[in-house]
Design an enzyme around this catalytic site. Structure first.
Site, PDB file in Angstrom:
ATOM      1  N   GLU A 127     119.900  48.361  23.674  1.00  0.00           N
ATOM      2  CA  GLU A 127     120.369  49.622  23.082  1.00  0.00           C
ATOM      3  C   GLU A 127     120.305  50.779  24.065  1.00  0.00           C
ATOM      4  OE1 GLU A 127     119.294  50.657  19.138  1.00  0.00           O
ATOM      5  OE2 GLU A 127     119.362  48.602  18.431  1.00  0.00           O
ATOM      6  N   TYR A 153     115.600  56.142  18.490  1.00  0.00           N
ATOM      7  CA  TYR A 153     114.919  54.905  18.932  1.00  0.00           C
ATOM      8  C   TYR A 153     115.356  54.526  20.346  1.00  0.00           C
ATOM      9  CZ  TYR A 153     114.362  49.898  19.718  1.00  0.00           C
ATOM     10  OH  TYR A 153     114.096  48.674  20.294  1.00  0.00           O
ATOM     11  N   LYS A 157     113.228  54.357  23.936  1.00  0.00           N
ATOM     12  CA  LYS A 157     113.093  53.146  24.773  1.00  0.00           C
ATOM     13  C   LYS A 157     113.618  53.427  26.182  1.00  0.00           C
ATOM     14  CE  LYS A 157     111.828  49.539  23.626  1.00  0.00           C
ATOM     15  NZ  LYS A 157     110.449  48.960  23.583  1.00  0.00           N
TER      16      LYS A 157
HETATM   17  P1  NAD Z   1     108.177  45.063  15.259  1.00  0.00           P
HETATM   18  O1  NAD Z   1     108.447  46.389  14.641  1.00  0.00           O
HETATM   19  O2  NAD Z   1     108.338  43.830  14.443  1.00  0.00           O
HETATM   20  O3  NAD Z   1     106.682  45.053  15.830  1.00  0.00           O
HETATM   21  C1  NAD Z   1     106.118  46.133  16.527  1.00  0.00           C
HETATM   22  C2  NAD Z   1     104.608  45.906  16.613  1.00  0.00           C
HETATM   23  O4  NAD Z   1     104.052  46.991  17.388  1.00  0.00           O
HETATM   24  C3  NAD Z   1     103.897  45.933  15.251  1.00  0.00           C
HETATM   25  O5  NAD Z   1     102.968  44.866  15.176  1.00  0.00           O
HETATM   26  C4  NAD Z   1     103.170  47.270  15.235  1.00  0.00           C
HETATM   27  O6  NAD Z   1     101.978  47.261  14.470  1.00  0.00           O
HETATM   28  C5  NAD Z   1     102.888  47.469  16.715  1.00  0.00           C
HETATM   29  N1  NAD Z   1     102.700  48.892  17.070  1.00  0.00           N
HETATM   30  C6  NAD Z   1     103.508  49.930  16.729  1.00  0.00           C
HETATM   31  N2  NAD Z   1     102.993  51.076  17.219  1.00  0.00           N
HETATM   32  C7  NAD Z   1     101.860  50.745  17.888  1.00  0.00           C
HETATM   33  C8  NAD Z   1     100.901  51.494  18.620  1.00  0.00           C
HETATM   34  N3  NAD Z   1     100.993  52.825  18.741  1.00  0.00           N
HETATM   35  N4  NAD Z   1      99.875  50.836  19.194  1.00  0.00           N
HETATM   36  C9  NAD Z   1      99.758  49.484  19.071  1.00  0.00           C
HETATM   37  N5  NAD Z   1     100.627  48.730  18.378  1.00  0.00           N
HETATM   38  C10 NAD Z   1     101.666  49.357  17.799  1.00  0.00           C
HETATM   39  O7  NAD Z   1     109.074  45.034  16.564  1.00  0.00           O
HETATM   40  P2  NAD Z   1     109.829  43.799  17.267  1.00  0.00           P
HETATM   41  O8  NAD Z   1     111.146  43.637  16.651  1.00  0.00           O
HETATM   42  O9  NAD Z   1     108.903  42.658  17.372  1.00  0.00           O
HETATM   43  O10 NAD Z   1     110.059  44.429  18.729  1.00  0.00           O
HETATM   44  C11 NAD Z   1     109.068  44.290  19.732  1.00  0.00           C
HETATM   45  C12 NAD Z   1     109.556  44.966  21.000  1.00  0.00           C
HETATM   46  O11 NAD Z   1     110.773  44.394  21.429  1.00  0.00           O
HETATM   47  C13 NAD Z   1     109.844  46.462  20.824  1.00  0.00           C
HETATM   48  O12 NAD Z   1     109.415  47.116  21.991  1.00  0.00           O
HETATM   49  C14 NAD Z   1     111.352  46.532  20.685  1.00  0.00           C
HETATM   50  O13 NAD Z   1     111.830  47.772  21.169  1.00  0.00           O
HETATM   51  C15 NAD Z   1     111.775  45.384  21.574  1.00  0.00           C
HETATM   52  N6  NAD Z   1     113.051  44.723  21.231  1.00  0.00           N
HETATM   53  C16 NAD Z   1     113.275  44.259  19.953  1.00  0.00           C
HETATM   54  C17 NAD Z   1     114.443  43.568  19.686  1.00  0.00           C
HETATM   55  C18 NAD Z   1     114.729  43.006  18.303  1.00  0.00           C
HETATM   56  O14 NAD Z   1     115.824  42.512  18.064  1.00  0.00           O
HETATM   57  N7  NAD Z   1     113.792  43.034  17.362  1.00  0.00           N
HETATM   58  C19 NAD Z   1     115.391  43.370  20.701  1.00  0.00           C
HETATM   59  C20 NAD Z   1     115.141  43.876  21.969  1.00  0.00           C
HETATM   60  C21 NAD Z   1     113.959  44.533  22.226  1.00  0.00           C
HETATM   61  O1  DAU Z   2     119.785  45.242  20.166  1.00  0.00           O
HETATM   62  C1  DAU Z   2     118.401  45.199  20.131  1.00  0.00           C
HETATM   63  C2  DAU Z   2     117.869  45.984  18.952  1.00  0.00           C
HETATM   64  O2  DAU Z   2     118.160  45.206  17.784  1.00  0.00           O
HETATM   65  C3  DAU Z   2     116.380  46.266  19.046  1.00  0.00           C
HETATM   66  O3  DAU Z   2     116.144  47.110  20.144  1.00  0.00           O
HETATM   67  C4  DAU Z   2     115.866  46.928  17.757  1.00  0.00           C
HETATM   68  O4  DAU Z   2     114.457  47.072  17.823  1.00  0.00           O
HETATM   69  C5  DAU Z   2     116.215  46.018  16.595  1.00  0.00           C
HETATM   70  O5  DAU Z   2     115.803  46.619  15.375  1.00  0.00           O
HETATM   71  C6  DAU Z   2     117.718  45.737  16.560  1.00  0.00           C
HETATM   72  O6  DAU Z   2     118.443  46.965  16.269  1.00  0.00           O
HETATM   73  P1  DAU Z   2     119.716  46.989  15.295  1.00  0.00           P
HETATM   74  O7  DAU Z   2     119.887  48.358  14.795  1.00  0.00           O
HETATM   75  O8  DAU Z   2     120.874  46.314  15.926  1.00  0.00           O
HETATM   76  O9  DAU Z   2     119.173  45.984  14.123  1.00  0.00           O
HETATM   77  P2  DAU Z   2     119.247  46.065  12.529  1.00  0.00           P
HETATM   78  O10 DAU Z   2     118.770  44.743  12.030  1.00  0.00           O
HETATM   79  O11 DAU Z   2     118.617  47.287  11.990  1.00  0.00           O
HETATM   80  O12 DAU Z   2     120.814  46.162  12.256  1.00  0.00           O
HETATM   81  C7  DAU Z   2     121.699  45.177  12.732  1.00  0.00           C
HETATM   82  C8  DAU Z   2     123.104  45.590  12.317  1.00  0.00           C
HETATM   83  O13 DAU Z   2     123.209  45.494  10.894  1.00  0.00           O
HETATM   84  C9  DAU Z   2     123.441  47.037  12.651  1.00  0.00           C
HETATM   85  O14 DAU Z   2     124.813  47.107  13.026  1.00  0.00           O
HETATM   86  C10 DAU Z   2     123.203  47.783  11.346  1.00  0.00           C
HETATM   87  C11 DAU Z   2     123.544  46.751  10.299  1.00  0.00           C
HETATM   88  N1  DAU Z   2     122.795  46.846   9.021  1.00  0.00           N
HETATM   89  C12 DAU Z   2     121.443  46.900   9.072  1.00  0.00           C
HETATM   90  C13 DAU Z   2     120.692  46.981   7.925  1.00  0.00           C
HETATM   91  C14 DAU Z   2     119.186  47.068   7.972  1.00  0.00           C
HETATM   92  C15 DAU Z   2     123.459  46.832   7.809  1.00  0.00           C
HETATM   93  O15 DAU Z   2     124.698  46.749   7.763  1.00  0.00           O
HETATM   94  N2  DAU Z   2     122.721  46.907   6.659  1.00  0.00           N
HETATM   95  C16 DAU Z   2     121.366  47.007   6.665  1.00  0.00           C
HETATM   96  O16 DAU Z   2     120.756  47.113   5.570  1.00  0.00           O
END
Ligand code: NAD
Ligand code: DAU
Length: 342
Positions: A127, A153, A157
């Protein structure tokens, strides 16, 4: 090897903890997590008694507590997953995103400088590159794509990424950054698209698709992401950024329809609702660098991964039903209660 995994009680962090304990029986893994709404100790129950594992409830912004833990544990590697991760929440309240995602990163890196480290790895996101137009399927994010963020967000990052690179150049901190596309799989918090749609469909509740649902995300099974980070911390070049993604682009609406089909639920549950503000149109990663340098390739095809994921949610109802029965109810009402349909 002693590895600090911050945010290890969240979605990707917990999967990474499991991956590392399984893959390296002689490593010590210390999970640092504040246990925000997104962190769940029950997720880590399977490893709590593992002698190579330690859980510490801690805020990465708490400098004193973080320094104390570094002094005690002397980690070799820090992998920073800890973050506020949900775009919609960042639109409602940006401040905590700046605190945890930027200032928390700074505290961790200051600790690394003070106590010494072999590697600091920052888990970042695609992102930070903003979005791509739908009518240019030939375009992908490379590591050279300029940073161009849309949401609080992604800005937080990106701010953290810039700080990580500044610590490398200014202080010589041995850093790496990975920028990954959308993950899916077990322990995904039910505020995110795929688990939210699975939970709602199972309850025959409306499936709230933002706008027309034509936005494209590049989905990666979480275990493939964990393998990529494992490779980068062991073999990646210091000072480098690695994009992680697997050419698995899908429109949101197609994912929601697929979930309906897999669960035997009618598509009439789909409700088109008011769009997310500043909604990014398309993410798509070019993973050439990590493939050529480190030999990484995704192993799970989306068609298989989504089946495995749905099965996991069916087999682990207690995990997510507990979550959605608590504070999540207020969140859901706030975010979706007054959202107009289109
Ligand atoms: P998540 O929200 O499921 O988990 C985040 C974790 O961080 C939680 O366990 C929370 O308690 C902990 N946390 C939050 N604030 C904190 C703090 N101040 N100190 C200590 N712990 C804290 O997130 P996720 O989806 O597992 O994402 C993990 C990492 O990967 C993030 O940095 C996110 O930006 C990155 N990321 C996520 C995705 C995705 O698709 N989910 C994709 C690319 C990158
Ligand atoms: O690309 C990596 C990112 O992917 C990470 O950095 C973020 O932490 C992670 O949350 C995720 O971000 P997105 O915004 O892409 O994920 P989300 O699941 O929130 O949404 C995925 C897509 O679905 C987005 O286009 C928004 C849409 N959406 C999401 C929700 C929650 C809906 O249409 N309805 C919904 O209720």
């Amino acid at each position: 090897m002693n590895i600090f995994v911050t945010g290890g009680a969240g979605f990707i962090g917990s999967n990474f903890v499991f991956h590392m304990l399984d893959t390296y029986p002689d490593y010590r893994i210390v999970c640092l997590d504040k246990l925000t709404y997104a962190g769940n100790l029950s997720t880590l129950a399977p490893v709590m008694n593992n002698p190579n594992f330690r859980f510490v409830k801690i805020d990465i912004c708490d400098r004193e507590a973080i320094y104390k833990l570094f002094e005690e544990e002397k980690p070799d590697i820090v992998v920073n997953f800890a973050a506020e991760s949900h775009v919609d929440r960042s639109i409602e309240n940006p401040e905590i995103f700046l605190q945890t995602n930027i200032l928390g990163t700074q505290v961790l890196m200051d600790a690394c400088r003070k106590y010494g480290i072999q590697r600091y790895h920052q888990v970042s996101t695609d992102e930070v590159y903003g979005d791509l137009p739908l009518d240019r399927p030939d375009l992908f994010f490379t590591e050279e794509t300029p940073i161009h963020t849309s949401s609080p967000y992604s800005s937080s990052k990106a701010g953290a990424d810039l700080l990580v690179m500044a610590y490398h150049r200014t202080y010589g901190l041995p850093v790496t950054i990975s920028r990954c596309s959308n993950n899916y799989g077990p322990y995904h918090f039910p505020e995110k698209l795929i688990p939210l749609m699975i939970a709602n469909a199972l309850a025959d509740k409306p499936l709230p698709v933002y706008g027309e649902g034509l936005n494209v995300r590049d989905w990666l099974y979480v275990e493939d992401h964990c393998r990529a980070i494992d490779l980068i911390i062991h073999k990646g070049r210091v000072g480098e950024v690695y994009n992680v993604g697997g050419h698995n682009e899908m429109k949101n609406i197609d994912i929601v329809k697929l979930i309906c089909k897999e669960l035997g639920k009618p598509e009439s549950l789909i409700t088109h609702v008011e769009d997310r503000k500043g909604h990014d149109m398309r993410y798509a990663i070019d993973p050439t660098k990590i493939h050529n340098e480190l030999g990484w390739l995704p192993e799970t095809k989306f068609a298989d991964g989504i089946k495995k994921t749905i099965k996991w949610y069916l087999d682990n109802k207690e995990w997510w039903e507990t979550i959605i029965s608590g504070e999540y109810q207020n969140y859901y009402e706030k975010m979706y209660g007054n959202r107009g349909t289109i």
